[in-house]
Design a protein around this motif. Sequence first.
Motif, mmCIF file in Angstrom:
data_model
loop_
_atom_site.group_PDB
_atom_site.id
_atom_site.type_symbol
_atom_site.label_atom_id
_atom_site.label_comp_id
_atom_site.label_asym_id
_atom_site.label_seq_id
_atom_site.Cartn_x
_atom_site.Cartn_y
_atom_site.Cartn_z
ATOM 1 N N LYS A 16 1.425 -6.213 -0.697
ATOM 2 C CA LYS A 16 -0.392 -5.723 -1.862
ATOM 3 C C LYS A 16 1.000 -4.912 -3.263
ATOM 4 O O LYS A 16 2.156 -4.813 -2.629
ATOM 5 N N PRO A 17 0.302 -5.079 -3.938
ATOM 6 C CA PRO A 17 0.980 -3.988 -4.823
ATOM 7 C C PRO A 17 1.512 -2.766 -5.064
ATOM 8 O O PRO A 17 3.094 -2.620 -5.447
ATOM 9 N N ASP A 18 1.577 -1.947 -3.885
ATOM 10 C CA ASP A 18 2.121 -0.596 -3.882
ATOM 11 C C ASP A 18 3.448 -1.471 -2.661
ATOM 12 O O ASP A 18 4.239 0.012 -2.695
ATOM 13 N N GLY A 19 3.511 -2.530 -2.570
ATOM 14 C CA GLY A 19 5.162 -3.162 -1.570
ATOM 15 C C GLY A 19 4.719 -2.837 0.052
ATOM 16 O O GLY A 19 5.080 -3.034 0.251
ATOM 17 N N GLU A 20 3.427 -2.511 0.071
ATOM 18 C CA GLU A 20 2.968 -2.138 1.687
ATOM 19 C C GLU A 20 2.586 -4.367 2.063
ATOM 20 O O GLU A 20 2.367 -4.546 1.114
#
Length: 199
Positions: A16-20
């Motif tokens: 995901k864009p947030d790194g998750e």
Amino acid sequence: TLFRSRDRCNLFCIAKPDGELRQIIDRRPRNSRELGPPSDGVKMGHPSSFLPIIIPKDCNLLGSVDDLRNYYHEFEVSFNRAVSTPVGPQWNASDWEGSHALEELRSRHPPASIRSDTKVFMCFQGLSMGDHWAPLIAQEAHENLLKSFDALRPDEHLKFGEILPRGNLGHFSGVCIDDKVNLQLVRKSCPNEPLRDSE
């Protein structure tokens, strides 16, 4: 008897864009053997629902979106649903020693029947992305929760494939699984009038 090895699901993750990582369970083998969701079930929102909204010249249309984080993973499904979603390879029971899952398995069987070399599958007890019922369950749960707090009123509720609601206060809202969108017509001459989405 509830578990069938042919229902085994693969699991993969998408960044995901947030790194998750977003966990996706490929449940197609089991989906293909189950009755699918009804065609008249609740529908997810769609941008086409916004098309009939007319913005008067003396108004602005303001919008906001609320997103429920990790919404699917907040669900806990029944035991029968969980055993219909075995994930990954077979394991030795000893690989899961000390886990709550193995304790639960042992509580359902005679103590001597689960040895260290007993082959086990792990099953997913959440609502998995990939379960063909998941979008309908998640959509209906979110809508009903909002309705119970008067946060999704019938005269404002945008629904895919249905006529634009009356929107008496110039406010419209809709749900797309874990997202709630609010739209409100606000007069340019009164930019500070109360907004329904802030209630």
